[in-house]
Design a protein around this motif. Structure first.
Motif, mmCIF file in Angstrom:
data_model
loop_
_atom_site.group_PDB
_atom_site.id
_atom_site.type_symbol
_atom_site.label_atom_id
_atom_site.label_comp_id
_atom_site.label_asym_id
_atom_site.label_seq_id
_atom_site.Cartn_x
_atom_site.Cartn_y
_atom_site.Cartn_z
ATOM 1 N N ARG A 355 12.171 33.018 -53.220
ATOM 2 C CA ARG A 355 11.999 31.766 -52.479
ATOM 3 C C ARG A 355 13.340 31.147 -52.130
ATOM 4 O O ARG A 355 14.236 31.086 -52.968
ATOM 5 C CB ARG A 355 11.211 30.754 -53.321
ATOM 6 C CG ARG A 355 9.784 31.137 -53.553
ATOM 7 C CD ARG A 355 9.138 30.180 -54.526
ATOM 8 N NE ARG A 355 9.761 30.252 -55.840
ATOM 9 C CZ ARG A 355 10.063 29.193 -56.588
ATOM 10 N NH1 ARG A 355 9.806 27.977 -56.161
ATOM 11 N NH2 ARG A 355 10.615 29.346 -57.767
ATOM 12 N N ARG A 356 13.453 30.670 -50.911
ATOM 13 C CA ARG A 356 14.643 29.932 -50.483
ATOM 14 C C ARG A 356 14.165 28.731 -49.685
ATOM 15 O O ARG A 356 13.718 28.883 -48.546
ATOM 16 C CB ARG A 356 15.547 30.833 -49.630
ATOM 17 C CG ARG A 356 16.194 31.981 -50.413
ATOM 18 C CD ARG A 356 17.089 31.434 -51.506
ATOM 19 N NE ARG A 356 17.810 32.439 -52.266
ATOM 20 C CZ ARG A 356 17.818 32.478 -53.606
ATOM 21 N NH1 ARG A 356 17.111 31.606 -54.306
ATOM 22 N NH2 ARG A 356 18.541 33.362 -54.229
ATOM 23 N N SER A 357 14.227 27.568 -50.283
ATOM 24 C CA SER A 357 13.652 26.384 -49.637
ATOM 25 C C SER A 357 14.705 25.329 -49.361
ATOM 26 O O SER A 357 15.622 25.131 -50.157
ATOM 27 C CB SER A 357 12.567 25.772 -50.524
ATOM 28 O OG SER A 357 11.453 26.616 -50.575
ATOM 29 N N TRP A 358 14.529 24.663 -48.245
ATOM 30 C CA TRP A 358 15.361 23.514 -47.879
ATOM 31 C C TRP A 358 14.438 22.324 -47.664
ATOM 32 O O TRP A 358 13.241 22.486 -47.443
ATOM 33 C CB TRP A 358 16.116 23.809 -46.585
ATOM 34 C CG TRP A 358 17.269 24.750 -46.733
ATOM 35 C CD1 TRP A 358 18.590 24.407 -46.829
ATOM 36 C CD2 TRP A 358 17.234 26.189 -46.803
ATOM 37 N NE1 TRP A 358 19.368 25.537 -46.959
ATOM 38 C CE2 TRP A 358 18.566 26.644 -46.948
ATOM 39 C CE3 TRP A 358 16.214 27.139 -46.775
ATOM 40 C CZ2 TRP A 358 18.901 27.992 -47.050
ATOM 41 C CZ3 TRP A 358 16.545 28.480 -46.883
ATOM 42 C CH2 TRP A 358 17.868 28.899 -47.023
ATOM 43 N N ASN A 359 15.004 21.129 -47.734
ATOM 44 C CA ASN A 359 14.256 19.934 -47.343
ATOM 45 C C ASN A 359 14.478 19.702 -45.854
ATOM 46 O O ASN A 359 15.523 20.044 -45.327
ATOM 47 C CB ASN A 359 14.751 18.710 -48.114
ATOM 48 C CG ASN A 359 14.611 18.890 -49.619
ATOM 49 O OD1 ASN A 359 13.624 19.443 -50.089
ATOM 50 N ND2 ASN A 359 15.603 18.436 -50.368
ATOM 51 N N TYR A 360 13.491 19.127 -45.194
ATOM 52 C CA TYR A 360 13.722 18.732 -43.808
ATOM 53 C C TYR A 360 13.314 17.284 -43.599
ATOM 54 O O TYR A 360 12.541 16.721 -44.378
ATOM 55 C CB TYR A 360 13.014 19.657 -42.815
ATOM 56 C CG TYR A 360 11.503 19.527 -42.731
ATOM 57 C CD1 TYR A 360 10.909 18.467 -42.058
ATOM 58 C CD2 TYR A 360 10.668 20.494 -43.292
ATOM 59 C CE1 TYR A 360 9.527 18.354 -41.967
ATOM 60 C CE2 TYR A 360 9.280 20.396 -43.203
ATOM 61 C CZ TYR A 360 8.722 19.319 -42.540
ATOM 62 O OH TYR A 360 7.355 19.206 -42.451
ATOM 63 N N ASP A 361 13.841 16.694 -42.557
ATOM 64 C CA ASP A 361 13.516 15.315 -42.223
ATOM 65 C C ASP A 361 13.487 15.211 -40.709
ATOM 66 O O ASP A 361 14.520 15.291 -40.053
ATOM 67 C CB ASP A 361 14.576 14.379 -42.814
ATOM 68 C CG ASP A 361 14.159 12.914 -42.688
ATOM 69 O OD1 ASP A 361 13.269 12.621 -41.861
ATOM 70 O OD2 ASP A 361 14.717 12.077 -43.416
#
Lengths: 430, 379
Positions: A355-361
């Protein structure tokens, strides 16, 4: 890890890919071979590549050391049997963009991959950004100032199932197991942010480096492929330690397969030809709703403590939960997210994903709610055996009330560039 | 405008000295926080370690064991957790409840120092309390289901004719009946999706054979569906509604559901209705919002005796918030009913969206405070 001050690069970092510079010298074209106007005529390749050797000499005065976000410099290299960039811990900044190819025919598609490859090599090697031909607009967007040294941005190139339709005669070449992303029961997919012929991800320690690369790649490929959707992401520094936190306030990414053990990678991540399958899921977090839920309920849904990331049955983020000791789920409920996602049984071991997750806005929803979420990606050898098995276990998990998958796609990450003469998709298109 | 419950209240730390760290206190079947020290008034943090073999829940109570001041739910064996509590001067004790329901009590301890702000106390709900609320609530739901079935019958009868305006009117009446029942969607099981499901999550979207119910009919009615299609979808809905009426007496409602739904119904309004995601053509989002407010009142009514006794201030603030929201929505009602959401002015939209958001903020302490931990209940 918090915003490490800029450090002069060591000569070791600068000299990491000398062969690349030679290669660039060979691909230098007249500087006015404007890609923007001339792509389909074949003039685009490396319009800004003049005098790369000079770029190499000025490489010492860089602004951000690649290592400052925990990314080893060599893992930004596009060279090798695999695109190893995908193994990196999530960078501070990223852009994920999907394209549809509008070029027609195999030859134009092949030219497109040549341009993409040359730009990636150039971004890896660095380039001078001073205007070399005043009769033309600047070749470089200038976002990184006059001195852009290479080896700051990771680029990851994938292809979607739609590339293998009738347009390019590639149907028989479709990587086994590559298909359009399916709709899961809790999904709320917006077709405008799903799928695509190509996926491209840029990762870097600062957003300007991402933007520079994104602008460069899109500029040089205009007319041949058209952006379809894009989501930018970020990760946060450890608060206060361990895995970075997602926008639900929980540490995310604590438990992942090893990225250094080649046996594990060959078993779970790489395909036999050096590629990997990429799943992208744009997962809206209903953050206002989440913030109105008791901590107790939040922790039972996740299976971990919010404060330090410990599994509910132990102390310490890195302590493994012991489900065998709690078969009824009295401590970590049987439908807790971490328990469904990875039951840690011999039978489910082969379903593990990287898993490779980023936050987005993305600003605001139409009614003033914050449009925030998780840019989730994962890598695996086999989408059905791994991601889809995990996602199937997660159907109707209690967390689904607070998250809403709204987009994404399935892609096949091509093998890495073998050397300076190689190009992406060479095997597919040969 | 703001929630007045225990959550988010500043803890009055300025009012009193911080209590000394009492070290790690143990909980197990052999004892409940033995050696718990006297504390200073104000905010204290107790570190509690479960040295036994069973999960424990720790509460800080007054010496008559009436009021709860802090809860640490589910401390797993072998783990250490922090309990934060704001206490006024007085005499207190801790209770430790093991997973099997056995309760132990600590020695009493004294809190000394000046009076402090930020103290929140409440009477903890019991499973019996919540069971009574569920019974009250289900009585209202049963009545609502009768109305729903009568109105879907009338809808189906209308589809025998050609009067689309009449069909649309009866569709709306029956749909709003359902939207008033928002508090039980978990209890309804598969019927919830069959009756009021959205096309999202279905591989073929609005064309998917599993897309049924009110929104399917809405889609057909407002997208020139044929008489046959509308009749078939309406017949299916009517069957499912009658199926639900029959099934409901045998469906269980989880004890925590009613407190949870006090804000969750309007959370859905915010997520789906006020973004028009659940609008398949009727533009009836404001009427749905009004029905969801009624549904929220129904949950609050079922909890009123409990809240009146356990935390009257919370009940008062919840009622006040719903009344304010109701007034904002009602003011939008015009001579021809509710206008489409998209015809509202920016000022009207902001007031509507903002008031719904403020209302759910006021309601969210209710489940946190009344919730009774039932970890076994996730089958």
């Amino acid at each position: 890890m918090d915003e490490t001050p800029s450090t002069p690069q060591s000569p070791e970092l600068v000299d990491r890919s000398p062969e690349l510079v030679e290669g660039q010298d060979r691909t230098v074209r007249p500087a006015h071979g404007s890609s923007r106007r001339g792509f389909l005529l074949g003039g685009a390749t490396a319009g800004a590549a003049a005098v790369v050797a000079a770029g190499r000499r000025v490489a010492l005065a860089d602004d951000t050391r690649p290592g400052s976000a925990g990314i080893a410099a060599d893992e930004l290299s596009p060279y090798g049997p695999n695109q190893r960039v995908l193994l990196n811990e999530p960078s501070r900044a990223t852009a994920m963009i999907s394209f549809d190819v509008i070029a027609t025919g195999r030859k134009q598609l092949s030219d497109l991959f040549t341009v993409i490859s040359e730009r990636v090599k150039l971004l890896a090697a660095g380039e001078p950004t001073a205007v070399s031909d005043p009769s033309r607009p600047p070749a470089d967007n200038g976002i990184l100032g006059p001195l852009f040294t290479g080896n700051q941005v990771g680029v990851l190139i994938g292809v979607g199932a739609s590339l293998f339709d009738h347009r390019f005669g590639l149907a028989a070449r479709r990587p086994a197991g590559l298909k359009p992303m399916r709709t899961f029961p809790n999904d709320n997919l917006d077709p405008a942010i799903c799928h695509g012929d190509l996926s491209m991800q840029f990762t870097a320690a600062t957003p300007d480096v991402v933007t520079h690369a994104l602008r460069d790649l899109t500029k040089h490929t205009r007319g041949a492929m058209q952006p379809r959707w894009r989501v930018d992401g970020f990760t946060s520094p450890p608060r206060p330690d361990g895995a970075p936190r997602n926008l639900l306030g929980f540490k995310d990414g604590t438990s992942n397969p090893s990225t250094t053990d080649t046996t594990t990678l060959d078993r779970l991540v790489w395909t036999t030809d050096g590629g990997s399958f990429q799943v992208i899921r744009i997962i809206r977090n209903l953050v206002e709703f989440w913030d109105r839920v008791s901590l107790q309920e939040q922790e039972l849904m996740i299976g971990r403590r919010r404060d330090d990331g410990s599994p509910l049955d132990a102390d310490g983020e890195l302590t493994a939960p012991d489900y065998a000791r709690d078969p009824q789920g009295l401590i970590i409920p049987t439908d807790a997210h971490i328990r469904l996602a990875n039951p840690r049984t011999p039978r489910t071991e082969a379903t593990r994903i990287l898993r490779r997750s980023w936050n987005y806005d993305l600003g605001l929803d139409s009614n003033g709610q914050l449009n925030q979420g998780t840019l989730f990606t994962c890598y695996q050898q086999d989408i059905e055996r791994q991601f889809e098995a995990v996602q199937t276990r997660l159907i109707d998990e209690p967390l689904t009330d607070y998250i809403s998958p709204v987009g994404g796609g399935y892609f096949y990450v091509l093998p890495g560039l073998a050397d300076k003469n190689d190009r992406y998709a060479k095997a597919l298109l040969s | 405008m703001y929630a007045t419950g225990g959550r988010g209240t500043p803890a009055g730390s300025a009012a009193a000295a911080i209590s000394p760290d009492p070290g790690v206190l143990a909980v197990s079947s052999r004892g409940c926080l033995p050696g718990i020290p006297d504390l200073r008034s104000g905010r204290s943090t107790l570190r509690i370690r479960n040295t036994g073999n069973s999960p424990e829940e720790v509460q800080i109570l007054d010496d008559k064991h009436t009021y709860d001041y802090a809860d640490l739910e589910m401390v797993a064996p072998g783990t250490t957790r922090e309990l934060v509590v704001v206490l006024p001067p007085g005499r207190f004790g801790a209770s430790c409840e093991a997973d099997d329901g056995t309760i132990g009590y600590s020695d009493p301890f004294q809190v000394t120092g000046p009076a402090v702000g930020g103290v929140h106390r409440w009477i903890p709900a019991t499973l019996t309390d919540l069971g009574n609320a569920v019974t009250n609530y289900r009585t209202s739901v049963t009545a609502g289901l009768q109305q729903l079935a009568a109105d879907t019958d009338r809808l189906q009868a209308a589809t025998g004719g050609q009067d689309r305006a009449m069909i649309k009117k009866r569709w709306l009446t029956a749909h709003l009946d359902y939207e008033r029942l928002g508090g039980v969607y978990d209890t309804f099981g598969d019927y919830a999706d069959k009756i009021n499901g959205l096309p999202s999550g279905l591989p073929r979207g609005v064309q998917d054979p599993d897309f049924t119910g009110f929104h399917k009919i809405e889609y057909l009615l407002w997208h020139n569906g044929s008489d046959d299609q509308i009749r078939a979808a309406t017949r299916r809905l009517d069957q499912d509604v009658h199926g639900l009426v029959k099934a409901f007496p045998h469906q269980e409602t989880a004890p925590n559901d009613v407190p949870l739904r006090t804000h969750e119904i309007l959370e859905n309004t915010l997520q789906l209705t006020l973004t028009s995601q659940d609008d398949l053509g009727s533009h009836s989002g404001l009427a749905t919002t009004a029905a969801n407010i009624d549904g929220t009142r129904m949950t609050l009514k079922a909890l009123t005796p409990l809240l009146q006794q356990n935390d009257p201030a919370l009940l008062a603030s919840a009622r006040q918030a719903i009344d304010r929201l109701d007034a904002v929505v009602t003011a939008l009602h015009g001579p021809h009913g509710y206008p489409p959401l998209r015809s509202l002015s920016t000022a009207q939209r902001e007031r509507l969206d903002g008031t719904v958001s403020g209302t759910v903020e006021s309601l969210d302490p209710i489940p946190t405070e009344l919730e009774v931990l039932v970890t076994q209940d996730n089958s």
